[in-house]
Design a protein around this motif. Structure first.
Motif, short mmCIF file in Angstrom:
data_model
loop_
_atom_site.label_atom_id
_atom_site.label_comp_id
_atom_site.label_asym_id
_atom_site.label_seq_id
_atom_site.Cartn_x
_atom_site.Cartn_y
_atom_site.Cartn_z
N LEU A 186 0.83 -1.21 0.00
CA LEU A 186 0.00 0.00 0.00
C LEU A 186 0.86 1.25 0.00
CD1 LEU A 186 -2.78 1.29 0.10
CD2 LEU A 186 -2.72 1.10 2.60
N LEU A 187 1.94 1.22 0.79
CA LEU A 187 2.85 2.36 0.83
C LEU A 187 3.54 2.55 -0.51
CD1 LEU A 187 4.15 4.64 2.38
CD2 LEU A 187 5.81 3.02 3.30
N LYS B 140 1.26 4.44 -2.67
CA LYS B 140 1.20 5.85 -2.27
C LYS B 140 2.43 6.63 -2.75
CE LYS B 140 -2.67 5.85 0.11
NZ LYS B 140 -3.84 6.68 -0.29
N GLU C 139 2.22 7.13 -6.46
CA GLU C 139 1.29 8.21 -6.76
C GLU C 139 1.93 9.57 -6.49
OE1 GLU C 139 -2.05 7.29 -4.32
OE2 GLU C 139 -2.94 5.89 -5.78
N PHE C 140 2.73 9.64 -5.43
CA PHE C 140 3.44 10.88 -5.11
C PHE C 140 4.44 11.23 -6.22
CE2 PHE C 140 7.26 12.79 -3.04
CZ PHE C 140 6.72 14.06 -2.83
N GLU D 159 5.10 16.27 2.24
CA GLU D 159 4.26 15.14 1.81
C GLU D 159 5.05 13.84 1.80
OE1 GLU D 159 1.30 13.96 -1.92
OE2 GLU D 159 2.06 16.01 -1.72
N LEU E 155 4.57 10.29 4.20
CA LEU E 155 4.53 8.94 3.67
C LEU E 155 5.59 8.06 4.31
CD1 LEU E 155 4.05 9.67 -0.16
CD2 LEU E 155 2.36 8.66 1.38
N ARG F 147 4.84 6.47 7.71
CA ARG F 147 3.74 5.51 7.85
C ARG F 147 4.26 4.10 8.13
NH1 ARG F 147 -0.98 7.11 3.43
NH2 ARG F 147 -1.28 9.23 4.15
#
Length: 305
Positions: free
Chosen positions: A261-262, A265, A268-269, A298, A302, A305
């Protein structure tokens, strides 16, 4: 083309089609100018207009070749963006010229550079000519980023395939012009291709890219912008964003054990960074310091997390 060996084969293929009278009416060359995309469509135009093309390309000696070389061929047209866009009036003017009778009793050839810069109106203005180009009319479109083209433009052109050189071939090509102490191809996506990279190596630009890579790595780790990123000027912002994108992608490759999942993310970043780069040309009065700080914050959220 002898200086760009990866273009020799597709030019031979196009020349073969020309000699056999098999040229279509519109071609899209999705090849970055950093790999010679602009030079390639210019060579295609020379072949198409040449009176006696060979298997290797235009002859270079006939009247048509001489007129192109001098910049005076009356049936040869070139269209480039006016600023950040190719505007509708530019396209309409070109299409109007293509309706006239050929002055050299041969083809009329139009080149459109960086056609991804066509806006909605200009793309629509070009469609009719792509659909009904008229007799002996050839349109050659070049794009640095063909994925950003409107599907209607894409579908009305024949695609020209070019096999890009390998990293080893690019390093060998670059070493002909300068002595390389290390592999410099890490920044090819920033440059767009080996031609621009070669120019960067002959200036201070490559040194600046290395500094951006070092300072982004430190900034992502510390959560604070480093000096070169704080004191950046407007012309360097595009390079800085692309180096940041490359660094994040490199981290994704190295961190193979990253949570699924990370990983999504962070990917996407990275895409957000690249999307910002693409939008820079239409973003008025950008506060680059705030933009860079926003990316640092940002990323750190991330990472925690």
């Amino acid at each position: 083309m002898e200086q760009l060996p990866w273009l020799a084969s597709p030019i031979r293929e196009f020349s073969h089609q020309a000699k056999g009278g098999l040229i279509g009416h519109a071609y899209l060359v999705g090849l970055h100018c950093g790999y010679g995309g602009d030079r390639f469509i210019e060579e295609m135009a020379k072949v198409a207009l040449c009176h006696t093309p060979s298997e290797q390309g235009a002859c270079g000696f006939c009247k048509a070749c001489q007129l192109i070389e001098s910049g005076n061929h009356p049936d040869f047209y070139q269209l480039k963006a006016d600023g950040n866009q190719i505007k509708v009036d530019q396209v309409r003017a070109l299409c109007q010229k293509l309706t006239s009778t050929s002055q050299q009793s041969g083809r009329r050839v139009a080149l459109i550079y960086n056609c991804e810069k066509l806006n909605q109106a200009s793309a629509n203005a070009l469609l009719k000519t792509l659909e009904e180009p008229g007799k002996d009319t050839l349109l050659l479109l070049q794009s640095d980023t063909p994925a950003r083209l409107m599907a209607t433009i894409n579908s009305r052109c024949q695609r020209v395939h070019v096999d890009l050189p390998s990293i080893a071939e690019i390093n060998a090509w670059l070493s002909r012009a300068s002595t390389l102490k290390s592999d410099v191809t890490w920044c090819l996506p920033v440059m767009g291709g080996p031609l621009e990279l070669s120019l960067a190596l002959q200036s201070e630009r490559y040194t600046q890219l290395l500094q951006f890579r070092k300072d982004w790595a430190q900034s992502l780790s510390s959560g604070h912008l480093c000096a070169s990123l704080i004191n950046i000027n407007e012309k360097q912002v595009s390079d800085a964003l692309k180096v940041l994108y490359l660094l994040i992608r490199q981290k994704l490759i190295k961190q193979s054990d990253l949570d699924a999942l990370l990983r999504v993310k962070v990917t996407e970043f990275a895409m957000k960074v690249m999307d910002t780069y693409h939008k820079l040309s239409v973003m008025p009065n950008v506060n680059y310091l705030a933009l860079f700080n926003g990316f640092i914050l940002e990323y750190n959220k991330l990472a925690k997390r």
